[in-house]
Scaffold this motif. Sequence first.
Motif, PDB file in Angstrom:
ATOM      1  N   HIS A  86       0.852  -1.190   0.000  1.00  0.00           N
ATOM      2  CA  HIS A  86       0.000   0.000   0.000  1.00  0.00           C
ATOM      3  C   HIS A  86       0.886   1.238   0.000  1.00  0.00           C
ATOM      4  CE1 HIS A  86      -3.293   2.701   1.227  1.00  0.00           C
ATOM      5  NE2 HIS A  86      -4.054   1.769   0.678  1.00  0.00           N
ATOM      6  N   ASP A  87       0.309   2.390  -0.260  1.00  0.00           N
ATOM      7  CA  ASP A  87       1.153   3.593  -0.261  1.00  0.00           C
ATOM      8  C   ASP A  87       1.201   4.280   1.097  1.00  0.00           C
ATOM      9  OD1 ASP A  87      -1.576   4.512  -0.643  1.00  0.00           O
ATOM     10  OD2 ASP A  87      -0.729   6.475  -1.079  1.00  0.00           O
ATOM     11  N   GLN A  88       0.264   3.928   2.007  1.00  0.00           N
ATOM     12  CA  GLN A  88       0.229   4.586   3.322  1.00  0.00           C
ATOM     13  C   GLN A  88       1.079   3.815   4.341  1.00  0.00           C
ATOM     14  OE1 GLN A  88      -1.887   7.515   3.900  1.00  0.00           O
ATOM     15  NE2 GLN A  88      -1.734   7.390   1.674  1.00  0.00           N
ATOM     16  N   ASP A  89       1.638   4.544   5.314  1.00  0.00           N
ATOM     17  CA  ASP A  89       2.482   3.900   6.325  1.00  0.00           C
ATOM     18  C   ASP A  89       1.680   2.996   7.257  1.00  0.00           C
ATOM     19  OD1 ASP A  89       4.546   5.276   5.262  1.00  0.00           O
ATOM     20  OD2 ASP A  89       4.964   6.511   7.035  1.00  0.00           O
ATOM     21  N   LYS A  90       0.468   3.425   7.613  1.00  0.00           N
ATOM     22  CA  LYS A  90      -0.368   2.634   8.525  1.00  0.00           C
ATOM     23  C   LYS A  90      -1.798   3.140   8.442  1.00  0.00           C
ATOM     24  CE  LYS A  90       0.752   5.605  12.411  1.00  0.00           C
ATOM     25  NZ  LYS A  90       1.252   5.739  13.764  1.00  0.00           N
ATOM     26  N   GLY A  91      -2.705   2.365   9.040  1.00  0.00           N
ATOM     27  CA  GLY A  91      -4.081   2.861   9.089  1.00  0.00           C
ATOM     28  C   GLY A  91      -5.103   1.783   8.827  1.00  0.00           C
ATOM     29  N   ALA A  92      -6.338   2.221   8.630  1.00  0.00           N
ATOM     30  CA  ALA A  92      -7.474   1.323   8.494  1.00  0.00           C
ATOM     31  C   ALA A  92      -7.587   0.843   7.042  1.00  0.00           C
ATOM     32  CB  ALA A  92      -8.747   2.043   8.934  1.00  0.00           C
ATOM     33  N   PHE A  93      -6.694  -0.072   6.670  1.00  0.00           N
ATOM     34  CA  PHE A  93      -6.686  -0.642   5.319  1.00  0.00           C
ATOM     35  C   PHE A  93      -6.581  -2.155   5.469  1.00  0.00           C
ATOM     36  CE2 PHE A  93      -4.842   3.620   4.954  1.00  0.00           C
ATOM     37  CZ  PHE A  93      -5.706   4.178   4.016  1.00  0.00           C
TER      38      PHE A  93
ATOM     39  N   SER B 155       2.098  -2.315   4.538  1.00  0.00           N
ATOM     40  CA  SER B 155       2.625  -0.963   4.299  1.00  0.00           C
ATOM     41  C   SER B 155       4.123  -0.960   4.009  1.00  0.00           C
ATOM     42  CB  SER B 155       2.345  -0.072   5.516  1.00  0.00           C
ATOM     43  OG  SER B 155       3.406  -0.155   6.441  1.00  0.00           O
ATOM     44  N   PRO B 156       4.595   0.138   3.387  1.00  0.00           N
ATOM     45  CA  PRO B 156       6.041   0.256   3.127  1.00  0.00           C
ATOM     46  C   PRO B 156       6.861   0.240   4.409  1.00  0.00           C
ATOM     47  CG  PRO B 156       4.865   2.288   2.545  1.00  0.00           C
ATOM     48  CD  PRO B 156       3.834   1.266   2.829  1.00  0.00           C
ATOM     49  N   LEU B 157       6.284   0.776   5.472  1.00  0.00           N
ATOM     50  CA  LEU B 157       6.975   0.771   6.766  1.00  0.00           C
ATOM     51  C   LEU B 157       7.244  -0.660   7.235  1.00  0.00           C
ATOM     52  CD1 LEU B 157       7.790   3.000   8.797  1.00  0.00           C
ATOM     53  CD2 LEU B 157       5.544   2.727   9.855  1.00  0.00           C
ATOM     54  N   MET B 158       6.304  -1.566   6.945  1.00  0.00           N
ATOM     55  CA  MET B 158       6.452  -2.968   7.358  1.00  0.00           C
ATOM     56  C   MET B 158       7.494  -3.703   6.516  1.00  0.00           C
ATOM     57  SD  MET B 158       2.414  -3.783   7.626  1.00  0.00           S
ATOM     58  CE  MET B 158       1.346  -2.781   8.662  1.00  0.00           C
ATOM     59  N   LEU B 159       7.638  -3.263   5.266  1.00  0.00           N
ATOM     60  CA  LEU B 159       8.579  -3.930   4.358  1.00  0.00           C
ATOM     61  C   LEU B 159       9.988  -3.362   4.487  1.00  0.00           C
ATOM     62  CD1 LEU B 159       6.401  -4.170   1.112  1.00  0.00           C
ATOM     63  CD2 LEU B 159       6.912  -5.993   2.755  1.00  0.00           C
ATOM     64  N   ALA B 160      10.088  -2.121   4.952  1.00  0.00           N
ATOM     65  CA  ALA B 160      11.409  -1.482   5.061  1.00  0.00           C
ATOM     66  C   ALA B 160      12.282  -2.280   6.020  1.00  0.00           C
ATOM     67  CB  ALA B 160      11.244  -0.049   5.548  1.00  0.00           C
ATOM     68  N   GLY B 161      13.479  -2.595   5.582  1.00  0.00           N
ATOM     69  CA  GLY B 161      14.374  -3.387   6.425  1.00  0.00           C
ATOM     70  C   GLY B 161      14.166  -4.882   6.263  1.00  0.00           C
ATOM     71  N   LEU B 162      13.033  -5.276   5.685  1.00  0.00           N
ATOM     72  CA  LEU B 162      12.761  -6.695   5.441  1.00  0.00           C
ATOM     73  C   LEU B 162      13.081  -7.029   3.986  1.00  0.00           C
ATOM     74  CD1 LEU B 162      11.517  -9.424   6.335  1.00  0.00           C
ATOM     75  CD2 LEU B 162       9.257  -8.468   5.860  1.00  0.00           C
ATOM     76  N   ALA B 163      12.468  -6.298   3.070  1.00  0.00           N
ATOM     77  CA  ALA B 163      12.689  -6.539   1.637  1.00  0.00           C
ATOM     78  C   ALA B 163      13.614  -5.463   1.054  1.00  0.00           C
ATOM     79  CB  ALA B 163      11.362  -6.522   0.896  1.00  0.00           C
TER      80      ALA B 163
ATOM     81  N   PHE C  44      -2.432   5.687  -8.247  1.00  0.00           N
ATOM     82  CA  PHE C  44      -2.158   4.906  -7.035  1.00  0.00           C
ATOM     83  C   PHE C  44      -0.747   4.312  -7.118  1.00  0.00           C
ATOM     84  CE2 PHE C  44      -3.742   0.979  -4.419  1.00  0.00           C
ATOM     85  CZ  PHE C  44      -3.280   1.551  -3.239  1.00  0.00           C
ATOM     86  N   ILE C  45      -0.408   3.795  -8.280  1.00  0.00           N
ATOM     87  CA  ILE C  45       0.921   3.190  -8.461  1.00  0.00           C
ATOM     88  C   ILE C  45       2.000   4.266  -8.286  1.00  0.00           C
ATOM     89  CG2 ILE C  45       2.431   2.076 -10.174  1.00  0.00           C
ATOM     90  CD1 ILE C  45      -0.332   0.781 -11.235  1.00  0.00           C
ATOM     91  N   ASN C  46       1.736   5.455  -8.777  1.00  0.00           N
ATOM     92  CA  ASN C  46       2.694   6.559  -8.596  1.00  0.00           C
ATOM     93  C   ASN C  46       2.897   6.865  -7.106  1.00  0.00           C
ATOM     94  OD1 ASN C  46       2.662  10.006  -8.543  1.00  0.00           O
ATOM     95  ND2 ASN C  46       4.313   8.939  -9.614  1.00  0.00           N
ATOM     96  N   ARG C  47       1.804   6.852  -6.333  1.00  0.00           N
ATOM     97  CA  ARG C  47       1.952   7.108  -4.884  1.00  0.00           C
ATOM     98  C   ARG C  47       2.767   5.985  -4.232  1.00  0.00           C
ATOM     99  NH1 ARG C  47      -3.576   8.376  -5.317  1.00  0.00           N
ATOM    100  NH2 ARG C  47      -4.224   6.577  -4.076  1.00  0.00           N
ATOM    101  N   LYS C  48       2.576   4.754  -4.722  1.00  0.00           N
ATOM    102  CA  LYS C  48       3.346   3.634  -4.171  1.00  0.00           C
ATOM    103  C   LYS C  48       4.833   3.776  -4.494  1.00  0.00           C
ATOM    104  CE  LYS C  48      -0.351   0.208  -4.714  1.00  0.00           C
ATOM    105  NZ  LYS C  48      -0.559  -1.239  -4.596  1.00  0.00           N
TER     106      LYS C  48
ATOM    107  N   LYS D  97      10.694   6.524  -0.412  1.00  0.00           N
ATOM    108  CA  LYS D  97      10.798   7.201   0.887  1.00  0.00           C
ATOM    109  C   LYS D  97      11.281   6.234   1.973  1.00  0.00           C
ATOM    110  CE  LYS D  97       7.571   8.929   4.264  1.00  0.00           C
ATOM    111  NZ  LYS D  97       6.128   8.952   4.475  1.00  0.00           N
ATOM    112  N   HIS D  98      10.897   4.971   1.844  1.00  0.00           N
ATOM    113  CA  HIS D  98      11.254   3.990   2.874  1.00  0.00           C
ATOM    114  C   HIS D  98      12.453   3.125   2.483  1.00  0.00           C
ATOM    115  CE1 HIS D  98       8.035   4.779   5.721  1.00  0.00           C
ATOM    116  NE2 HIS D  98       7.252   4.986   4.677  1.00  0.00           N
TER     117      HIS D  98
END
Length: 252
Positions: A67-74, A79-87, A107-111, A117-118
């Motif tokens: 997703h493009d958002q760091d966290k939230g009701a999705f 999220s990219p925050l979850m993948l950062a440091g993993l992938a 949407f793909i551009n936001r991703k 960013k991450h």
Amino acid sequence: MRTQFIAGNWKMNKTVSEAYDLAIALVSGLRAVRETEVALCPPFVSLTVVKSAIANTPIKLGAQNMHDQDKGAFTGEISPLMLAGLADYVILGHSERRQHFGESDAFINRKVHAALKHGLRPILCIGETLEQNERGETEAVLRRQVHEDLAGVAPADATRIVIAYEPIWAIGTGRAATANDAQARCAYVRQQLRGLFGSAADAMRIQYGGSVTAANAKEILSKPDVDGALVGGASLKAEEFIAIVQAAKANS
Ligand code: PGA
């Protein structure tokens, strides 16, 4: 000189234990490969086990979406925050996401921006449908996707992005583009990238994807603007995927 880059897109295949076993088989079969960059892109639930299997090897890890958002009701999203440091990498804009899940270029551009960013490196997929191809619209489609999906990306970030040119009619059909067509399309994509990023485009990797196999990889990968492959079906069999990586090596 661009380093050839072969990525395996496992799609929605392999249980967690099967994913681990495949990664272990690839680690042993690819031990001698240094000239070619390799990434494995298993389903989210297998990222951690594949990461442990490839630890201390040059093999990279990729996710198939985010997703493009760091966290939230999705609900159900990652999220990219979850993948950062993993992938290391994340596949974005795959045609199956566009077709089955209605993902838009905006949407793909936001991703793409969120991944950068991450610290994740996007593998941005673009490509035309069979109808667009037959109507002679391929270049127009590629031009639009490159410009919309990469809008606002700074030239300094460009070389962190990999483009995968994947004609939709070639994905999973056993009907790959000819090596000459793959070259022509990838060269066209690079020309568009030059317009956006200047000379940085010459350092960007452009993969071909769509029914790449051990049998056709060598010829496709021998083309000057084809810098690797995004491999679906053939990445699920260790021997086949290893042979594709070796085909890239033979050209380097
Ligand atoms: P395929 O898939 O190699 O099975 O055609 C490629 C892709 O969708 O990335």
